[in-house]
Design an enzyme around this catalytic site. Sequence first.
Site, PDB file in Angstrom:
ATOM      1  N   GLU A 128     105.987 108.770   9.095  1.00 40.30           N
ATOM      2  CA  GLU A 128     105.163 108.013   8.147  1.00 40.30           C
ATOM      3  C   GLU A 128     105.458 108.539   6.743  1.00 40.30           C
ATOM      4  O   GLU A 128     104.667 109.243   6.138  1.00 40.30           O
ATOM      5  CB  GLU A 128     103.688 108.162   8.476  1.00 40.30           C
ATOM      6  CG  GLU A 128     102.774 107.177   7.791  1.00 40.30           C
ATOM      7  CD  GLU A 128     101.357 107.245   8.332  1.00 40.30           C
ATOM      8  OE1 GLU A 128     100.454 107.614   7.572  1.00 40.30           O
ATOM      9  OE2 GLU A 128     101.163 106.934   9.536  1.00 40.30           O
ATOM     10  N   GLU A 181      98.804 111.610  14.041  1.00 45.28           N
ATOM     11  CA  GLU A 181      97.835 112.458  13.330  1.00 45.28           C
ATOM     12  C   GLU A 181      96.670 112.846  14.246  1.00 45.28           C
ATOM     13  O   GLU A 181      95.491 112.725  13.887  1.00 45.28           O
ATOM     14  CB  GLU A 181      97.338 111.767  12.067  1.00 45.28           C
ATOM     15  CG  GLU A 181      98.470 111.496  11.078  1.00 45.28           C
ATOM     16  CD  GLU A 181      98.019 110.854   9.776  1.00 45.28           C
ATOM     17  OE1 GLU A 181      96.813 110.578   9.626  1.00 45.28           O
ATOM     18  OE2 GLU A 181      98.872 110.620   8.898  1.00 45.28           O
TER      19      GLU A 181
END
Length: 809
Positions: free
Chosen positions: A482, A415
């Site tokens: 994820e 991220e």
Amino acid sequence: MKNIYLIITLFIGIQSTLAFDGRVKKSINLDWRFSLDANVNAQDKNFDDSQWRQLNVPHDWSIEGEFLESNASGTSGAFLPGGIGWYRKEINIDKLSKEEEYEIHFDGVYLNSDVWINGHHLGFHPNGYIGFSYNLTEHLVEGKNVIAVKVDHSKLPSGRWYTGSGIYRNVWLERHHKLHVLPNELLITTPEVSNEKAVVNVSTAIKNTWGKKKNIEVNFQIVDPKGKVVGNYDQKLKVVDQNEIQHQLELENPFLWSTDAPNIYYLNIAIKENKQLIDTYSTHFGIRKLDWIPQKGLFLNDQPILLKGLSNHQDAGPVGVAVPEQVLYRRLKMLKDMGCNALRTAHHPFAPEFYTMCDTMGFMVMDEAFDGWWKNKADYDYGIYFEKYWKKDLENFVKRDRNHPSVVIWSIGNEVPKFTNDEQESIVNELKKHDTSRPVTQGRGYLGTHIDLAGFNGHGELKNVIENYHKKDPNKLIIGTEITHTLQTRGVYRTKTWYRTKDNPAPWEKPEHFKRIEPRVYKIKDLSEEEVFTGITSKYQSSYDNSIVRIGVRHEWNRVEALDYYIGNFRWTGFDYLGESFNWPARTANFGIIDLAGFPKDHYYLYQSLWSDVPMVHILPHWSHKGKEGVKIPVVVYTNGDAAELFLNGKSLGKKEMTSERQIVWQVPYTKGKVEAIAYKEGKEWSKQIIQTAEEAYTMKLTSDRKRINADKKDVLHCEINVVDAEGNIVPNAMDEVTIEVSGAGKIIGIENGDILDMSSSKYDLTRKVFNGKCLLIIQSNGKTGDINIKVTSKTLKEADLRIGTHAL
């Protein structure tokens, strides 16, 4: 436990002799001095540390602190403290030789460490997750030597999760000859693999620090999993400074490494000078073939395989990040028994022993180097130092882990905010200087053009996101780096579906966010028209599969199985972890399928039904619902059978087939008694489970995972405290307060009940509440032989005790 630790060898004592017969690597974890004092300068050899606390490393001082809303770590760091800590240790060397060199290896120090030997500064290391080494040789003296380490974790938050503080991994002292193998330069690859033959390439480097040419002979030996020597090669060399060696060996009928058969080979290297052995080095590796085929999927040894993966942080609940090997092994074994075959190191390198256990237990690892890059994501994280240190840290990371057969994917970040293609390209290219045998991905890095696998985090949980990406780039496999995010609190149930973004938004989610994404969320039907279980705090989540962010477990796994180009995922998370909570007073959010104490939630059994072939059936919820007589309670069954039948007090409530819903539901009017589920496969009984209504809490049942442990100051046992009724049935809603006493040959290193809102100290509060019937003690050997005596008392329950023996190695 056999063969779990492989080459993690702890040597007892240092020997310094002129007749050098190979390197010695010794644990120096015991008997350090420690002070949490920012106002000292303790690097000098003769500094008086006699009043400091004596302890063993690995050590995490943050987990020993008090949970306070005012602590600067905040929600990220579970409201625990940082600070500046000093460690000092004496190392005694009887005799030094001009033939020898000494190095100290730190597997991990969090963070910003400075190290001295006898007052000489060896270096500064800011990265808290990758190990580092220093050569001590020129500063050593015969007799007493002093290592001093300053750890500066005074600026917080330094991460987006609980990081811990201190020398929290193993420390090693190594003695080797001046002419020696360089372990970090060793690369083992298997470019050709079949059931009939494997080609093994070995590349390494020999270092000579004599300053003059040396004539040596190097022997390479390969030993198969049964202990048979299957490869042998000798080479003569003239070494001036550093020589690179490459050799190829062919092995017939190799034992292949897989998640079901994690076969391990050993490579032994020996160096002789004038026929005298002067250096040895041993490591392990695996022989396996991985194929990543666009639009078809992942193949291991020519067999299709899905990544049944979990993301995890490295902390282990009550022990923080200073995780004993036995605690780590217990956690990994639980995941293996559940059917998990892949793990993601979120979001940084883990301790070396983790990878060895994954090698020997059969996990595939997505090994992650960094969380963010040049732009720091927490106020004082590694991003501050990234520009100066990332290339060297990335090199050390890859070289440390590249010979592990368990490591199948490199991840370069997670991220990363507003990253550019150029940034991504530079990191990928740098990584591939050191290993090209594995694909590279990035958590939520799918928009970049330089990764090999498209990694999706939470955004990929929305409808059609993955499918639309595949249409645009059909030749790139997709992985859920994820996915998925669901929440559960052990023993808590709601029958109405709960969506985090709508019902209890995370701190970063605005109220209108759910309205925007609602059409793309995978909705889950309510289990009842009216909520059956009322009056539960919104901070706890339901243990039915109905507390989600964007997609539930069952919808997600159906999607994995349906899309050939979607090779699997890494659920967030396997275990509840410290930090990243929604706010005070919570130590975390309940993303794990196993709680902070290591007790499985119901999702554990849902995943087992989806991932494991071992016969199983699981009933939820528990069947002790005082005051609910006559109320219809949704009874859910998970099984990897193809049908199940439910019985209440011996009466069948019907047999139902398993469908794509991946669960079977009965609406059962509550009455006390016995609920039994029998699962079937192909018409035959497959597995069964019985749950029983518990009466009033009466006493406690203590159980240990070990019958006895080693008296070595390292070994541990896990002791469960279960509140039971007079018949021995666990009382699933018990919240009794208990007081714990441990005496004899052990000490408590962790107490945990799994309640995310319990801000008691896991180290020092010996009077605790159980949470929904359970609490866990982690007890470590104090080095004495004899018995560990465990006694638990309560004002409301009959006391209980347990005795566990210890023995000398």
